[in-house]
Design a protein around this motif. Structure first.
Motif, PDB file in Angstrom:
ATOM      1  N   LYS A 146      34.762  10.709 -22.727  1.00  0.00           N
ATOM      2  CA  LYS A 146      33.337  11.062 -22.850  1.00  0.00           C
ATOM      3  C   LYS A 146      33.109  12.288 -23.739  1.00  0.00           C
TER       4      LYS A 146
ATOM      5  N   ARG B  39      33.590  12.878 -26.951  1.00  0.00           N
ATOM      6  CA  ARG B  39      32.984  12.602 -28.258  1.00  0.00           C
ATOM      7  C   ARG B  39      31.457  12.609 -28.125  1.00  0.00           C
ATOM      8  N   GLU B  40      31.000  11.894 -27.102  1.00  0.00           N
ATOM      9  CA  GLU B  40      29.554  11.796 -26.848  1.00  0.00           C
ATOM     10  C   GLU B  40      28.998  13.184 -26.467  1.00  0.00           C
ATOM     11  N   PHE B  41      29.747  13.894 -25.627  1.00  0.00           N
ATOM     12  CA  PHE B  41      29.321  15.227 -25.182  1.00  0.00           C
ATOM     13  C   PHE B  41      29.167  16.148 -26.394  1.00  0.00           C
TER      14      PHE B  41
ATOM     15  N   SER C 201      28.712  15.372 -29.569  1.00  0.00           N
ATOM     16  CA  SER C 201      27.613  15.054 -30.491  1.00  0.00           C
ATOM     17  C   SER C 201      26.266  15.452 -29.872  1.00  0.00           C
ATOM     18  N   LYS C 202      26.128  15.299 -28.570  1.00  0.00           N
ATOM     19  CA  LYS C 202      24.867  15.736 -27.923  1.00  0.00           C
ATOM     20  C   LYS C 202      24.745  17.259 -28.003  1.00  0.00           C
ATOM     21  N   ASP C 203      25.888  17.905 -27.770  1.00  0.00           N
ATOM     22  CA  ASP C 203      25.955  19.363 -27.804  1.00  0.00           C
ATOM     23  C   ASP C 203      25.522  19.877 -29.180  1.00  0.00           C
ATOM     24  N   ARG C 204      26.016  19.146 -30.221  1.00  0.00           N
ATOM     25  CA  ARG C 204      25.711  19.542 -31.598  1.00  0.00           C
ATOM     26  C   ARG C 204      24.224  19.388 -31.860  1.00  0.00           C
ATOM     27  N   VAL C 205      23.668  18.253 -31.447  1.00  0.00           N
ATOM     28  CA  VAL C 205      22.229  18.011 -31.645  1.00  0.00           C
ATOM     29  C   VAL C 205      21.446  19.112 -30.931  1.00  0.00           C
ATOM     30  N   HIS C 206      21.857  19.412 -29.713  1.00  0.00           N
ATOM     31  CA  HIS C 206      21.185  20.402 -28.890  1.00  0.00           C
ATOM     32  C   HIS C 206      21.200  21.771 -29.579  1.00  0.00           C
ATOM     33  N   SER C 207      22.393  22.124 -30.134  1.00  0.00           N
ATOM     34  CA  SER C 207      22.490  23.456 -30.735  1.00  0.00           C
ATOM     35  C   SER C 207      21.710  23.543 -32.047  1.00  0.00           C
TER      36      SER C 207
END
Ligand SMILES: CCC/C=C/C(=O)SCCNC(=O)CCNC(=O)[C@H](O)C(C)(C)COP(=O)([O-])OP(=O)([O-])OC[C@H]1O[C@@H](n2cnc3c(N)ncnc32)[C@H](O)[C@@H]1OP(=O)([O-])[O-]
Length: 719
Positions: A705, A707-709, A711-717
């Protein structure tokens, strides 16, 4: 649609077809289909024989590995195969394409096996941390004898149809349509006694010295396995086959399988199987390269014919690429002219080819590469020299030629800058020896085009490599992570450990070689040169233990200054019989050197436990892996793990450094890093990565999980 279909040919031959693309794995639906088909066959008085085949020319790739992660449901394999074997109508397996694992076990439950000449057969369960537990460990030795079964089951190797015929695994091999032949064969054997064809009822023919054969096999798998459990369990199952009646052997097979199935090693090896397939698809940016168009490379050039260059020439030629091999130094060129053909012949022999498919021409000048489609530069790690070569290549080569560098860590973008078309520049980082080692890091510079990356990735695959696309940073993925690992090993020497102690701890973990033996093998001067370039070395004065504001160990530099470069000089962290010697012996000189060094720097040696050696070396390495993921230099943890398993000797049964961190527990890894950082505040590599902290804060999701975490983290930041 996943299933097994049932039909009747010409009124009397029942045909069971496995349908589960792409490899017709024995998923729940397929097993249900086979079980139902067996019942229908039994009930149909018109049916006098049965043929089992796989859809699309592939018999069966074995149990469905994806199902291992969840609870088992549907008909189990063992009684299903027993039901087939017990039938009073002859059952024939039509083996096309492949019969692997449970697929071959299914075929062993049939009364006869007909194979196509191109089919591959094997019991590769051991490579997934398992054993052939659908009766394979009991039936195969009853068919081909104990020694041959030991070989196939403990190595998991795939064999050709002709070898299977020689061993007696299959009854006939054909170049024509195996299914058609199996149907005719099934008709021809109706009425013949089936008793002798049921492998479970046969005795196991063992050699008279059965115990010593098994003990020898056990010793061999211990030595080869570096702590892997499955090969040992395979020998245990074969011991049961050789010494117990079939039913008790099956019981032992089941017990051993249950132990393996629940072991961390099986999970690690299955993760490694899927990781290998995932990494071929993504770029660090998260984009898929396999959607891009690629160029088919027929002719390539290699610049620089040192050890790496020669290996790359051979790897290209074995893949059917014609090569222009260029070297400006006369002596080196002469050596390559002599060595490359020999290496090529050996490589071709290993692949069963009479002549190597690619043609090689040698040259001393760059002008001869004007007609090639791709160039791989493999000269010294010297940026100025490489830039000169790239700028010259940009003028010599025709437009559109892909330009690659085999640098192990220099900036690809600086090389691209020296050309007119930076989009065509990528890194192709091979590992020595380049014609043998499976790993290839394909380095994507910020301006590399997806087409150039895709071309390098596909060429890597053609050369039989596991290609992983990585981002551009010093050391890329593998060598960047190696730095903190080696650094910790050196610090441990300063604090009281010996090279043997560190190496034994790492070898006990499963590495084929500890860090100091490895350093002696590859040459201590390799890292020395890099440290000199980075302005880290000091000479003449009493060396300090701080450089550029961080703790630094001058130990390896001092070894190099004293001419102790490793195996090539016969002296390094160990001593050897002479220059080029291979057997490492502990060296009292090193012990003395370390004691003097510690005394001079006021370091009081302490006893260091194996646990601390492992935690400091491995967690420092893994921590850098988290930084790499955070920086987007690797697309996912699988990429890092594949790099470490295929390029750096990380034991496959431990999945890779990132998988291992997940198995240890991310919270525990974090806690340990915090602990060691507290004791060594001047070592930045021990500072826990903020990605690791965020994963722990998010409840330590499983590695699949991350990879998904991320990419979400990146979008969030970015918000
Ligand atoms: C329980 C009793 C004991 C029995 C145990 C067993 O049988 S253990 C099993 C023993 N059997 C083995 O160990 C064989 C394992 N398989 C192989 O070695 C190779 O896949 C191959 C040689 C069959 C085909 O090579 P190739 O280069 O032509 O193709 P490729 O490798 O790229 O695979 C294509 C796709 O198929 C997928 N997939 C493949 N096999 C399985 C599977 N069994 N299951 C599920 N999926 C499987 C693979 O992930 C990939 O999926 P993606 O990425 O497209 O989503």
């Amino acid at each position: 649609m996943k299933m097994a279909t049932y039909s009747v040919l010409s009124g009397s031959v029942a045909l069971i077809t496995l349908q589960n693309p792409p490899v017709n794995a024995l998923s729940e639906a397929v097993r249900t289909g086979i079980t139902d088909a067996v019942q229908r066959t039994l009930k149909d008085p018109q049916v006098t024989s049965v043929v089992i085949c796989g859809q699309n020319g592939r018999f069966c790739g074995g149990a469905d590995i994806r199902e291992f992660a969840g609870p088992m449901s549907g008909p189990p394999l063992v009684p299903m195969i027993h039901a087939l074997e017990a039938m009073e109508k002859p059952v024939v397996a039509a083996i096309e394409g492949l019969a692997l694992g449970g697929g071959l076990e299914l075929a062993l439950g049939c009364h006869y096996r007909i194979a196509h000449s191109q089919a591959l057969l094997g019991l590769p369960e051991v490579t997934l941390g398992l054993l052939p537990a659908a009766g394979g460990s009991q039936r195969l030795p009853r068919l081909i004898g104990l020694p041959a079964a030991l070989d196939l089951i403990t190595t998991g190797r795939h064999i050709s149809a002709s070898e299977a015929l020689k061993l007696g695994i299959v009854d006939q091999v054909t170049d024509d349509n195996a299914l058609k032949m199996a149907v005719e064969f099934a008709r021809s054997v109706v009425g013949q006694p089936l008793g002798p064809r049921r492998l479970s009822t046969r005795p196991c023919h063992s050699p008279p010295d059965v115990d010593s054969v098994l003990d020898q096999a056990l010793a061999q798998v211990w030595q080869r396995g570096r702590g892997a459990l499955a090969p040992v369990a395979c020998v245990g199952a074969l011991r049961a086959a050789a010494t117990l009646p079939y039913a008790q052997g099956m019981e032992k097979e089941r017990e051993l399988m249950a132990t393996l199935f629940n072991s961390g090693q099986a999970r690690a090896l299955q993760y490694a199987f899927f990781s290998q397939r995932v990494v071929g698809k993504w770029q660090p940016s998260g984009a898929r390269w396999d959607n891009s168009t690629t160029r088919t490379i027929r002719k390539a050039a290699v610049i620089g014919l040192g050890t790496m260059g020669r290996g790359i020439v051979v790897a290209l030629a074995l893949a059917g690429v014609s090569v222009v091999a260029v070297e400006s130094q006369e002596k080196q060129l002469a050596a390559a002219r002599q060595m490359v053909p020999e290496m090529l012949q050996r490589g071709a022999g290993r692949r069963g080819l009479d002549t190597p498919p690619g043609v090689i021409s040698f040259s001393s000048g760059l002008e001869d590469v004007s007609e090639v489609e791709l160039v791989i530069e493999a000269v010294f790690e010297d940026m100025a020299l490489k830039r000169r070569i790239f700028s010259r290549l940009a003028t010599v080569c025709r437009p559109g030629t892909v330009l690659c560098s085999n640098t192990s860590g220099l900036d690809i973008d600086q090389l691209a800058e020296a050309t007119q078309n930076p989009a065509l520049v990528v890194g192709m980082h091979f590992f020595a020896p380049a014609h043998v080692m499976k790993l290839l890091e394909v380095v994507c510079g910020p301006r590399s085009s997806p087409e150039a990356v895709a071309t390098a990735m596909v060429l890597g695959k053609r050369m039989g490599k596991v290609s992983v696309a990585v981002g551009n940073c010093p050391g890329f993925v593998g060598n960047r992570m190696l730095k903190p690992y080696m650094e910790q090993a050196n610090f441990l020497l300063e604090e009281g450990a010996t090279p043997q102690q560190v190496d034994e701890a790492l070898e006990g973990f499963g590495f084929p070689m500890g860090v100091f033996r490895m350093s002696d093998l590859s040459g201590l001067d390799v890292g020395w040169r890099v440290r000199k370039e980075a302005g880290l070395t000091e000479q003449g004065v009493e060396p300090t233990r701080m450089r550029q504001g961080q703790r630094y160990s001058p130990l390896p530099d001092q070894m190099c200054e004293g001419g102790r470069l490793g195996q090539k000089t016969g002296r390094g962290w160990y001593r050897y019989d002479g220059p080029g010697g291979r057997v490492a012996r502990s060296d009292p000189w090193v012990q003395n050197f370390l004691e003097t060094y510690r005394a001079r720097h006021g370091l009081v040696p302490r006893r260091i436990a194996t646990e601390e050696i492992l935690e400091r070396c491995l967690y420092a390495l893994t921590n850098e892996g988290f930084n790499i993921l955070q920086d987007g230099v690797a697309a996912g943890p699988e990429d890092i793990d594949v790099i470490y398993v295929f390029g750096y000797g990380w034991p496959r049964h431990r999945g890779g450094p990132m998988f291992h961190a997940g198995q240890v527990g991310l919270a525990r890894v974090l806690e340990k890093l915090e602990h060691y950082q507290h004791s060594h505040p001047d070592v930045p590599h021990l500072k826990p990565s903020s990605l690791l902290r965020r994963l722990v804060a998010a409840g330590s999701p499983p590695v699949q999980k991350w990879r998904e975490f991320i990419s979400k983290d990146r979008v969030h930041s970015q918000l």
